[in-house]
Design an enzyme around this catalytic site. Structure first.
Site, PDB file in Angstrom:
ATOM      1  N   LYS A  53       0.848  -1.190   0.000  1.00 43.98           N
ATOM      2  CA  LYS A  53       0.000   0.000   0.000  1.00 43.98           C
ATOM      3  C   LYS A  53       0.882   1.238   0.000  1.00 43.98           C
ATOM      4  O   LYS A  53       1.875   1.292   0.728  1.00 43.98           O
ATOM      5  CB  LYS A  53      -0.879  -0.039   1.254  1.00 43.98           C
ATOM      6  CG  LYS A  53      -1.780   1.150   1.432  1.00 43.98           C
ATOM      7  CD  LYS A  53      -3.072   0.959   0.693  1.00 43.98           C
ATOM      8  CE  LYS A  53      -3.947   2.205   0.787  1.00 43.98           C
ATOM      9  NZ  LYS A  53      -4.973   2.218  -0.263  1.00 43.98           N
ATOM     10  N   ARG A  57      23.483  -1.573   9.155  1.00 46.59           N
ATOM     11  CA  ARG A  57      24.763  -0.843   9.085  1.00 46.59           C
ATOM     12  C   ARG A  57      24.604   0.451   9.881  1.00 46.59           C
ATOM     13  O   ARG A  57      23.509   0.768  10.329  1.00 46.59           O
ATOM     14  CB  ARG A  57      25.068  -0.477   7.637  1.00 46.59           C
ATOM     15  CG  ARG A  57      23.924   0.325   7.025  1.00 46.59           C
ATOM     16  CD  ARG A  57      24.281   1.009   5.739  1.00 46.59           C
ATOM     17  NE  ARG A  57      23.118   1.235   4.894  1.00 46.59           N
ATOM     18  CZ  ARG A  57      22.248   2.216   5.035  1.00 46.59           C
ATOM     19  NH1 ARG A  57      22.371   3.104   5.999  1.00 46.59           N
ATOM     20  NH2 ARG A  57      21.208   2.329   4.237  1.00 46.59           N
TER      21      ARG A  57
END
Ligand code: ADP
Length: 453
Positions: free
Chosen positions: A201, A292
């Site tokens: 969506k 990260r």
């Protein structure tokens, strides 16, 4: 603790990591491309090795050259920074097999979250609300139409292996969905080597809220509060802040708890970020997890007082996290402006070249993470980020006042940068009131923002 680390990156983040190492008493090895010969990370590191030509494919993405540099210099660990090889599970595995510690999550963490659809399935199982849509690949147009019918338009097509704001397509009806799916799949194949796309969506005018997590190797996980990264252009962040002006205490706890639950489920180690979209009714949905350090980590550092890079290194060396969740307090407010060498009046066109004149901002509440200096040549080979200007204030209003003042002191010439654009944001009433969505920049550029006095 390690005695020597190699930094497999360039620019401001390479410098940031060298600084953390210096403070920890760790020696550093820089790697650089031919285009970065006179870069500060090369000068500031204890040792430096040229690993290839200007194009990143031959240098900062060149795994054999980086591993050779690590072996010649006898380092114990590699910090990948962000971008380049930071989320490459294969690289993390090679480091491990060469007995070099990869400063980051495990290859399994990286691989699982690197597939956005696998990440959706995992987080949904963990009980996190995900953006409505499919948890399987949209193989053909029938598949896509079925999903769109079930969730309703608008929808967004995403590449399972996508990243960097690339490979997304918004569709408002059956016709555009069918035509976009095939293009999206072939683009995904070319850009990411994986044609798989899925449909979710499209949330109208959401905010991008992300939670920083940090975990040691012994299952102790922390969440360091949220960052609001709603100010974006073409799905790329331009300005980030912490805390978010749209998140009140109860919601903060709910999102933070969800992020922790997600991170625990996947057994996340080291730094990670769980990204959510927040709609206007305070519903939030898991979008993806980055495994990260993020470009915008400094705002979290400024409000928590925790040095994320040092923590990453300590965790990787096998230390236990010494911080407890109940001791993490968000103090004041911090904003980061990404200063890019781009001409914002000319469609943000990259503007590489030599910096002739430069004045850095300073004074109370200002932090500048940058690799530029007078005479520095901005290379066209890499991304256009030249500095991150970060400010802190006791509250958001103060952080904005400091930012406005610092931006006005920051002078870079003749290269054009996004400084004037950030100054425009600092004067915008919607921004000042904290009422922005991910559409803010687009609306500001169109001059469409509906400002009431
Ligand atoms: P990438 O990994 O390429 O950066 P993300 O999934 O993090 O991609 O999405 C980047 C940005 O795209 C988000 O911050 C948001 O502005 C927009 N976006 C992504 N998914 C949706 C969605 N379902 N509805 C609305 N906007 C979205």
């Amino acid at each position: 603790m390690f005695s020597k680390i190699l930094i497999a990156n360039r620019g401001e983040i390479a410098l940031r990591i060298i600084r953390a190492c210096r403070e920890l008493g760790i020696r550093t090895v820089a790697v650089y491309s031919e285009a970065d010969r006179s870069s500060l990370h090369v000068r500031f590191a204890d040792e430096a090795i040229c690993i290839g030509g200007a194009a990143s494919s031959g240098s900062y993405l060149n795994i054999p050259a980086i591993i050779s540099a690590a072996e010649i210099t006898d380092v114990e660990a590699i910090h990948p920074g962000y971008g380049f090889l930071a989320e490459n599970p294969h690289f993390a595995e090679i480091c491990e097999s060469c007995r070099i510690t990869f400063i980051g999550p495990t290859p399994e963490n990286i691989r699982l979250m690197g597939d956005k659809m696998a990440a959706r399935i995992t987080m949904q199982k963990a009980g996190l609300p995900i953006v409505p849509g499919t948890t399987s690949v949209a193989k053909n147009k029938e598949d896509a139409l079925k999903t769109a019918k079930a969730i309703g338009y608008p929808v967004i097509i995403k590449a399972a292996a996508g990243g960097g704001g690339k490979g997304m397509r918004i569709c408002h009806n059956d016709l555009t969905l069918i035509s976009s799916l095939m293009t999206a799949q072939s683009e995904a194949e070319v850009s990411f080597g994986n044609p798989n796309c899925y449909i979710e969506k499209y949330i109208e005018k959401p905010r991008h809220i992300e939670i920083q997590v940090l975990g040691d190797r012994y299952g102790h996980l922390l969440q360091l509060g949220e960052r609001d990264c709603s100010i974006q252009r073409r799905h790329q962040k331009l300005l980030e802040e912490s805390p978010s002006p749209a998140v009140e205490t109860k919601l903060r706890k709910r999102i933070g708890d969800m992020a922790l639950r997600g991170a625990k489920t996947v057994g996340h180690v080291n730094a990670g970020t769980i990204e959510f979209l927040l709609d206007s009714n305070n519903n939030f949905y898991f979008m993806e997890m980055n495994t990260r350090i993020q470009v915008e980590h400094p705002v979290t550092e400024m409000v928590t007082g925790i040095d994320m890079i040092k923590e990453q290194i300590r965790i990787a060396s096998g230390e236990k996290l010494k911080i407890q969740q109940e001791n993490i307090q968000i103090k004041g407010s911090s904003i980061e402006c990404r200063i890019n060498a781009e001409d914002y009046e000319n469609n943000f066109m990259p503007n590489p070249g030599r910096i002739e004149t430069l004045n850095f901002p300073g004074g109370p509440g200002v932090r500048l993470d940058t690799h530029i200096y007078p005479g520095y040549e901005i290379s066209p080979y890499y991304d256009s980020l030249v500095a991150k200007l970060i400010t802190w204030g006791r509250n958001r209003q103060e952080a904005i006042a400091v930012m406005k003042r610092a931006l006005s002191e920051f002078y870079i010439a003749p290269v054009k940068t996004t400084i004037p654009f950030h100054l425009r944001i600092m004067d915008n009433n919607l921004f000042l009131r904290g009422e922005v969505s991910t559409h803010f920049v687009q609306e500001l550029l169109k001059g469409e923002e509906k400002e009431e006095a």
